[in-house]
Design an enzyme around this catalytic site. Structure first.
Site, PDB file in Angstrom:
ATOM      1  N   HIS A  10       0.889  -1.169   0.000  1.00 48.39           N
ATOM      2  CA  HIS A  10       0.000   0.000   0.000  1.00 48.39           C
ATOM      3  C   HIS A  10       0.927   1.219   0.000  1.00 48.39           C
ATOM      4  O   HIS A  10       1.994   1.189   0.633  1.00 48.39           O
ATOM      5  CB  HIS A  10      -0.826   0.113   1.276  1.00 48.39           C
ATOM      6  CG  HIS A  10      -1.749  -1.021   1.548  1.00 48.39           C
ATOM      7  ND1 HIS A  10      -1.357  -2.148   2.196  1.00 48.39           N
ATOM      8  CD2 HIS A  10      -3.074  -1.172   1.288  1.00 48.39           C
ATOM      9  CE1 HIS A  10      -2.396  -2.962   2.327  1.00 48.39           C
ATOM     10  NE2 HIS A  10      -3.446  -2.397   1.778  1.00 48.39           N
ATOM     11  N   ASP A  33       2.472   2.095   3.238  1.00 45.43           N
ATOM     12  CA  ASP A  33       3.363   1.092   3.852  1.00 45.43           C
ATOM     13  C   ASP A  33       4.798   1.503   3.558  1.00 45.43           C
ATOM     14  O   ASP A  33       5.700   1.278   4.374  1.00 45.43           O
ATOM     15  CB  ASP A  33       3.209  -0.308   3.223  1.00 45.43           C
ATOM     16  CG  ASP A  33       1.814  -0.882   3.352  1.00 45.43           C
ATOM     17  OD1 ASP A  33       1.077  -0.452   4.252  1.00 45.43           O
ATOM     18  OD2 ASP A  33       1.477  -1.771   2.535  1.00 45.43           O
TER      19      ASP A  33
HETATM   20  C1  XUL Z   1      -7.767  -6.519   4.019  1.00 46.05           C
HETATM   21  C2  XUL Z   1      -6.866  -6.959   2.947  1.00 46.05           C
HETATM   22  C3  XUL Z   1      -5.944  -5.934   2.400  1.00 46.05           C
HETATM   23  C4  XUL Z   1      -5.826  -5.976   0.909  1.00 46.05           C
HETATM   24  C5  XUL Z   1      -5.044  -4.817   0.326  1.00 46.05           C
HETATM   25  O1  XUL Z   1      -8.556  -7.511   4.566  1.00 46.05           O
HETATM   26  O2  XUL Z   1      -6.870  -8.115   2.568  1.00 46.05           O
HETATM   27  O3  XUL Z   1      -4.711  -6.099   2.998  1.00 46.05           O
HETATM   28  O4  XUL Z   1      -5.227  -7.159   0.488  1.00 46.05           O
HETATM   29  O5  XUL Z   1      -5.565  -3.595   0.665  1.00 46.05           O
END
Ligand code: XUL
Ligand code: CO
Length: 437
Positions: free
Chosen positions: A102, A105
């Site tokens: 993300h 992150d």
């Molecule tokens: C949340 C989830 C996230 C997504 C990316 O449950 O799985 O980590 O994979 O935003």
């Protein structure tokens, strides 16, 4: 040469099932060919930046327990560089080829959009070098449009247009970062796209907004030359009571309704499937049927509770059944296997994150080998095919080809004798799976 964070741990090697070395793969042999491809090509294992290098084990009852050496600098840019050093050291030692992130992150969000953009540009340049030095690639990027309080009522589906615009700006920057790092795909997990109460929600309008937003993001990325796939990651609930991308079937219906099915596929997560009261193999099969099985977020839930525990995969039987669907649908469309999983709060040794990923990779490898044997050597495929053999010729074939009308069915049934019962043989199918494990 940057500082070594995972001291005393060398590159993890394949030693085979006879090995007692806890820091070795027993089944995941990257170069081993199964069903015509190497394991590393089948899986494209990826490390989730957020769980492995950001999450420190906090839960609603207490703070983090993992004391990350790279998380010490008060300067956000230095801290982000240290984290990148740790991340690339870990991924290299695991021998994996991919990571996923993300936006925030990679580096802490700034106090305003322009500051955040500056920070992202800086860390992207740094990670470009780390990628070039290590050969590690980006499986997908995404934007965290759910943690910041501004998104408490949603991002693309927020009732306030100014928040939608802010989310759009954030996604633009996350796409820029993904493209700059040669990301192979881009993910939209709904985050807070959904509702807590339908009483204060205009669901139809919010869904139209979400489609508009995704279309704009896709058009922008394509105009920048991005040729990868966009993935929707279904999840039925948490954080919202109801998430709009509830499950594979719902997400496919949404994408088709808004004409997004060519550019978007699905990223299926095990624990999201089970939260939706489905099995992982069901979710994979639904996506595969629509030609939309794009990528997998590997983890597992807990049978005794009802939330997203994101544990590392270890259930060989379930993963074998998932790998049957995976092989039968000829793998993933563009994606890979991202370990969207975290070690437990009381797993506080530096080796624990290695054990976790070794176990996850071995579970998938063993399941793949088993599924391949079931398909190529057992009676499984033939038994299943036979259940449908009345459609292979005659009137059954005419039915499949759309050559019959309802009255034809009436006439066929009228002229038939009483039909004898045919066993579904479920227990035999189950035994075949266990026999080959
Ligand atoms: C949340 C989830 C996230 C997504 C990316 O449950 O799985 O980590 O994979 O935003
Ligand atoms: Co996920």
């Amino acid at each position: 040469m940057s500082k070594e964070y995972y001291k005393g741990i060398d590159k993890i090697k394949f030693e085979g099932p006879g090995s007692d070395n806890p820091l070795a793969f027993k089944y995941y042999d990257p170069e081993k060919v199964v069903a015509g491809k190497t394991m590393k090509e089948h899986f494209k294992f990826a490390i989730a930046y957020w769980h492995s290098f950001c999450g420190v084990g906090s839960d609603p009852f207490g703070p983090g327990t993992q004391n990350f050496e790279w998380d010490k600098s008060p300067d956000p840019v230095q801290a982000a560089k240290d984290k990148a050093d740790a991340a690339f050291e870990f991924i290299s030692k695991m021998g994996f080829e991919y990571f996923c992130f993300h936006d925030y992150d990679l580096i802490k969000e700034g106090s305003n959009l322009i500051e955040s953009e500056k920070r992202l540009n800086t860390i992207v340049e740094y990670i470009k070098e780390k990628k070039a030095d290590s050969g590690i690639k980006l499986l997908w990027g995404t934007a965290n449009c759910f943690s910041n309080p501004r998104y408490m009522n949603g991002a693309a589906t927020n009732p306030n247009f100014n928040i939608v615009a802010r989310a759009g700006a954030q996604v633009k920057l996350a796409l820029d970062a993904t493209i700059a790092l040669n990301g192979e795909n881009y993910v939209f997990w709904g985050g807070r796209e959904g509702y807590m109460s339908l009483l204060n929600t205009d669901m139809g309008r919010e869904l139209d907004h979400m489609a508009q937003f995704l279309t704009m993001a896709k058009d922008y990325a394509r105009a920048q030359g991005f040729t990868g796939t966009f993935f929707i990651e279904p999840k039925p609930m948490e954080p919202m009571k109801h998430q709009y991308d509830f499950d594979s079937a719902t997400a496919i219906g949404f994408l088709k309704e808004y004409g997004l099915e060519k550019d978007f596929k699905l990223n299926i997560e095990v624990n999201h499937a089970t939260l939706a009261q489905h099995t992982m193999q069901h979710e994979l099969a639904v996506a595969a049927k629509a030609g939309m099985l794009g990528s997998i977020d590997a983890n597992r839930g807990d049978y005794q509770n009802g939330w997203d525990t994101d544990q590392f995969p270890n259930n060989i039987q379930e993963t074998t059944e998932a790998m049957l669907v995976f092989l039968e649908s000829r793998g993933l469309r563009g994606g890979g296997i991202n370990f969207d999983a975290k070690i437990r709060r009381n797993s506080t040794d530096i080796e624990d994150i290695f054990y976790a990923h070794i176990g996850g990779a071995d579970t998938f490898a063993r399941a793949l080998i088993t599924a391949d044997k079931i398909i190529s050597s057992s009676s499984y495929s033939e038994l299943r095919r036979k259940r449908y053999q009345t459609f292979d010729s005659g009137k059954g074939k005419d039915f499949e080809n759309g050559k019959l009308e309802l009255n034809d069915l009436y006439n066929i049934a009228k002229d038939s004798n009483e039909i004898s019962l045919e066993s579904g043989k479920q227990e035999l199918f189950e035994n075949i799976i266990n026999q080959y494990i």
